[in-house]
Design a protein around this motif. Sequence first.
Motif, PDB file in Angstrom:
ATOM      1  N   HIS A 160       2.758 -17.468 -31.831  1.00 48.82           N
ATOM      2  CA  HIS A 160       2.405 -17.932 -33.016  1.00 48.82           C
ATOM      3  C   HIS A 160       0.971 -17.723 -33.558  1.00 48.82           C
ATOM      4  CE1 HIS A 160       2.864 -20.537 -36.685  1.00 48.82           C
ATOM      5  NE2 HIS A 160       4.110 -19.765 -37.014  1.00 48.82           N
ATOM      6  N   ALA A 161       0.155 -18.273 -32.800  1.00 50.41           N
ATOM      7  CA  ALA A 161      -1.270 -18.225 -33.188  1.00 50.41           C
ATOM      8  C   ALA A 161      -1.830 -16.900 -33.324  1.00 50.41           C
ATOM      9  CB  ALA A 161      -2.061 -18.924 -32.229  1.00 50.41           C
TER      10      ALA A 161
ATOM     11  N   LYS B 271      11.472 -13.485 -34.612  1.00 51.94           N
ATOM     12  CA  LYS B 271      12.981 -13.483 -34.005  1.00 51.94           C
ATOM     13  C   LYS B 271      12.691 -12.671 -32.479  1.00 51.94           C
ATOM     14  CE  LYS B 271      17.406 -11.547 -35.363  1.00 51.94           C
ATOM     15  NZ  LYS B 271      17.985 -10.831 -36.052  1.00 51.94           N
ATOM     16  N   ASN B 272      11.847 -11.562 -32.714  1.00 53.38           N
ATOM     17  CA  ASN B 272      12.107 -10.652 -31.467  1.00 53.38           C
ATOM     18  C   ASN B 272      10.724 -10.969 -30.469  1.00 53.38           C
ATOM     19  OD1 ASN B 272      14.317  -8.944 -31.810  1.00 53.38           O
ATOM     20  ND2 ASN B 272      13.378  -8.542 -33.883  1.00 53.38           N
ATOM     21  N   LYS B 273      10.341 -12.180 -30.783  1.00 53.85           N
ATOM     22  CA  LYS B 273       8.839 -12.475 -29.691  1.00 53.85           C
ATOM     23  C   LYS B 273       9.286 -12.331 -28.357  1.00 53.85           C
ATOM     24  CE  LYS B 273       7.070 -16.531 -27.572  1.00 53.85           C
ATOM     25  NZ  LYS B 273       7.424 -15.884 -26.079  1.00 53.85           N
TER      26      LYS B 273
ATOM     27  N   ASP C  73       7.988  -8.987 -49.863  1.00 56.03           N
ATOM     28  CA  ASP C  73       9.371  -8.816 -49.126  1.00 56.03           C
ATOM     29  C   ASP C  73       9.194  -8.082 -47.853  1.00 56.03           C
ATOM     30  OD1 ASP C  73      10.517 -10.600 -51.373  1.00 56.03           O
ATOM     31  OD2 ASP C  73      11.599  -8.641 -52.141  1.00 56.03           O
ATOM     32  N   LEU C  74       8.740  -6.930 -47.668  1.00 51.99           N
ATOM     33  CA  LEU C  74       8.589  -6.318 -46.549  1.00 51.99           C
ATOM     34  C   LEU C  74       7.416  -7.018 -45.667  1.00 51.99           C
ATOM     35  CD1 LEU C  74       8.948  -3.801 -45.099  1.00 51.99           C
ATOM     36  CD2 LEU C  74       6.990  -2.829 -46.223  1.00 51.99           C
ATOM     37  N   TYR C  75       6.631  -7.872 -46.107  1.00 49.13           N
ATOM     38  CA  TYR C  75       5.487  -8.616 -45.273  1.00 49.13           C
ATOM     39  C   TYR C  75       6.475 -10.009 -44.501  1.00 49.13           C
ATOM     40  CZ  TYR C  75       1.832 -11.695 -44.078  1.00 49.13           C
ATOM     41  OH  TYR C  75       0.864 -12.721 -43.502  1.00 49.13           O
ATOM     42  N   GLN C  76       7.099 -10.543 -45.404  1.00 41.68           N
ATOM     43  CA  GLN C  76       7.820 -11.468 -44.959  1.00 41.68           C
ATOM     44  C   GLN C  76       8.954 -11.235 -43.809  1.00 41.68           C
ATOM     45  OE1 GLN C  76       9.266 -13.637 -48.373  1.00 41.68           O
ATOM     46  NE2 GLN C  76       7.052 -14.670 -48.930  1.00 41.68           N
ATOM     47  N   GLU C  77       9.500 -10.128 -44.262  1.00 44.81           N
ATOM     48  CA  GLU C  77      10.601  -9.629 -43.423  1.00 44.81           C
ATOM     49  C   GLU C  77      10.114  -9.204 -42.043  1.00 44.81           C
ATOM     50  OE1 GLU C  77      14.580  -8.844 -42.289  1.00 44.81           O
ATOM     51  OE2 GLU C  77      13.822 -10.033 -43.982  1.00 44.81           O
ATOM     52  N   THR C  78       8.723  -8.699 -42.075  1.00 43.83           N
ATOM     53  CA  THR C  78       8.170  -8.059 -40.848  1.00 43.83           C
ATOM     54  C   THR C  78       7.843  -9.341 -40.066  1.00 43.83           C
ATOM     55  OG1 THR C  78       7.167  -6.284 -42.092  1.00 43.83           O
ATOM     56  CG2 THR C  78       6.201  -6.917 -39.843  1.00 43.83           C
ATOM     57  N   LEU C  79       7.426 -10.384 -40.347  1.00 42.54           N
ATOM     58  CA  LEU C  79       6.805 -11.683 -39.849  1.00 42.54           C
ATOM     59  C   LEU C  79       8.299 -12.458 -39.330  1.00 42.54           C
ATOM     60  CD1 LEU C  79       3.953 -13.138 -41.933  1.00 42.54           C
ATOM     61  CD2 LEU C  79       3.929 -11.517 -39.834  1.00 42.54           C
ATOM     62  N   TYR C  80       9.418 -12.093 -40.035  1.00 39.28           N
ATOM     63  CA  TYR C  80      10.540 -13.082 -39.525  1.00 39.28           C
ATOM     64  C   TYR C  80      11.012 -12.150 -38.403  1.00 39.28           C
ATOM     65  CZ  TYR C  80      15.476 -13.658 -39.229  1.00 39.28           C
ATOM     66  OH  TYR C  80      16.790 -14.322 -38.860  1.00 39.28           O
TER      67      TYR C  80
END
Length: 162
Positions: free
Chosen positions: A7-8, A44-46, A33-40
Amino acid sequence: MSFETFHAQLLENAEFLKPVAMALTKDPEAAKDLYQETLYKALKNKDKYLEGSNIRAWLYTIMRNLFINDYRRSAKYASSVELTPNITNNTLADVNAENMMRTKEIKGTLYKLPLSFKKPLLLYCDGFKYHEIAEMLHEPMGTVKSRIHLARKLLGTTMSRH
């Protein structure tokens, strides 16, 4: 890698994505939206992130793939919407008759293909993924991909001669 460490590292490197999102979308709201979706999707796929690899490249790849998928989806939707209003009952009947003739022609040509090409192509058309077809036919995935490609090419060549 622990969630806190990931996360850091994600927050430390995420800021570079904002201008990339803006360059791709050319729209501030779509970029957010694209930025937020990318971070999500990254969170999710950490588990798919390989510790020690370039996190910026990984995040960029996620963003690019999301953008491409959204672009394809919207282009497909736009083309279907453009066609819909112009269809009348008469043209619909003509289109259906033409489609039926074309389908019959394609099926006839398809069944003339050698079995080694026909089988994987039919399975692919039924919605199976390459790896599933490879398992079913007990063939390497590269062979399956190659045969499907060649079958489509043969089909296209044969159809263009008619």
